[in-house]
Design a protein around this motif. Structure first.
Motif, PDB file in Angstrom:
ATOM      1  N   ALA A  83      94.161  78.434 159.061  1.00  0.00           N
ATOM      2  CA  ALA A  83      95.425  79.057 159.446  1.00  0.00           C
ATOM      3  C   ALA A  83      95.675  80.333 158.655  1.00  0.00           C
ATOM      4  O   ALA A  83      96.187  81.330 159.194  1.00  0.00           O
ATOM      5  CB  ALA A  83      96.572  78.065 159.241  1.00  0.00           C
ATOM      6  N   ALA A  86      93.500  83.180 159.956  1.00  0.00           N
ATOM      7  CA  ALA A  86      94.085  83.689 161.200  1.00  0.00           C
ATOM      8  C   ALA A  86      95.221  84.661 160.898  1.00  0.00           C
ATOM      9  O   ALA A  86      95.315  85.743 161.501  1.00  0.00           O
ATOM     10  CB  ALA A  86      94.579  82.529 162.062  1.00  0.00           C
ATOM     11  N   LEU A  93      95.970  81.136 165.739  1.00  0.00           N
ATOM     12  CA  LEU A  93      95.122  79.989 165.428  1.00  0.00           C
ATOM     13  C   LEU A  93      95.019  79.153 166.697  1.00  0.00           C
ATOM     14  O   LEU A  93      96.033  78.742 167.269  1.00  0.00           O
ATOM     15  CB  LEU A  93      95.725  79.159 164.300  1.00  0.00           C
ATOM     16  CG  LEU A  93      94.875  77.988 163.804  1.00  0.00           C
ATOM     17  CD1 LEU A  93      93.663  78.490 163.040  1.00  0.00           C
ATOM     18  CD2 LEU A  93      95.709  77.049 162.935  1.00  0.00           C
TER      19      LEU A  93
END
Length: 248
Positions: A83, A86, A93
């Motif tokens: 995460a 991202a 994500l």
């Protein structure tokens, strides 16, 4: 040394910082990268903290040719690396369908719960990195490679991503050791370093078995430069009445 291709290694995990887990990934990656002509310019160990991970990844991917992260891509709540990567790249994500298909080959459908499916989450447009051991893949986004924290899995992932890397000439490293102390050789060693600007000279004291001394490591892209430098170090040691204990 010129024409370097440089890498940054980012070790992510509270368990490493707490001392509960002994990191073995840095030594492996540094050696494996050097073998293909990629020098590790910096490494950091950081906690499972979103802002720290994002800030560090954004610094590293701009400053280095390659970035390798280890840790934080498992199934539990504190595995936040995917995460964070991202967010660092400003990408959503996603549940990566290719990764889901890989997990389905490893887990029976009854065992493929939501926690395990979290291991299929990647930034959009990420390129997967094969994991031949536990199947949950790592991934690549541009010059950032995200690996597992478990050393044998991280090593297997690295072997599978290695063809994607472009290295330069590997660094030549040779060592000569002496029974003299650092304080005695410091001045002359500095003069030799100034004479060989393309050679990195490291000084490492050793103690053990009733013996003390210093190991001097010369590193450069050109083996002739290393050999000439070590020859001058040997002459310097002998001129100070020291002995060459061994050389590699």
């Amino acid at each position: 040394m010129s024409d370097k291709i440089r890498a940054f290694i980012l070790i992510i995990g509270n368990e490493v910082l707490s001392g509960r887990t002994h990191d073995a990934n840095l030594a492996f990656l540094a050696n494996a990268l050097n073998e293909i002509g990629i020098q590790v310019g910096e490494a950091r160990v950081i906690p499972d903290d979103e802002k720290i991970i994002i800030d560090t990844v954004n610094y590293a991917r701009a400053a280095f040719d390659y970035v390798f992260t280890t840790g934080g891509i498992g199934p539990t709540h504190d595995d936040i690396t995917a995460a964070c990567i991202a967010k660092a790249f400003n990408r959503p994500l996603i549940r990566n369908e290719e990764a889901v298909a890989i997990l389905k080959t490893h887990y029976p459908s009854t065992d493929l719960n939501e926690a395990r499916l979290r291991m299929a989450n990647t930034p959009s447009e990420a390129i997967l990195i094969e994991n031949p051991i536990s199947k949950a893949p790592g991934f690549q986004v541009e010059n950032v490679f995200v690996l597992a924290g478990v050393p044998r899995i991280a090593q297997a992932m690295f072997e599978n991503l290695k063809p994607r890397l472009k290295g330069a000439a590997p660094v030549i490293s040779k060592t000569i050791s002496t029974n003299l102390g650092e304080g005695l050789i410091a001045g002359p060693l500095g003069e030799i370093q100034n004479k060989f600007p393309d050679v990195e000279i490291g000084s490492y004291p050793y103690f053990g078995d009733g013996k003390t001394g210093v190991s001097l490591v010369a590193r450069a892209l050109c083996e002739d430069d290393v050999d000439l430098c070590l020859e001058e170090i040997k002459v310097m040691i002998e001129s100070l009445g020291g002995k060459t204990i061994f050389s590699v």
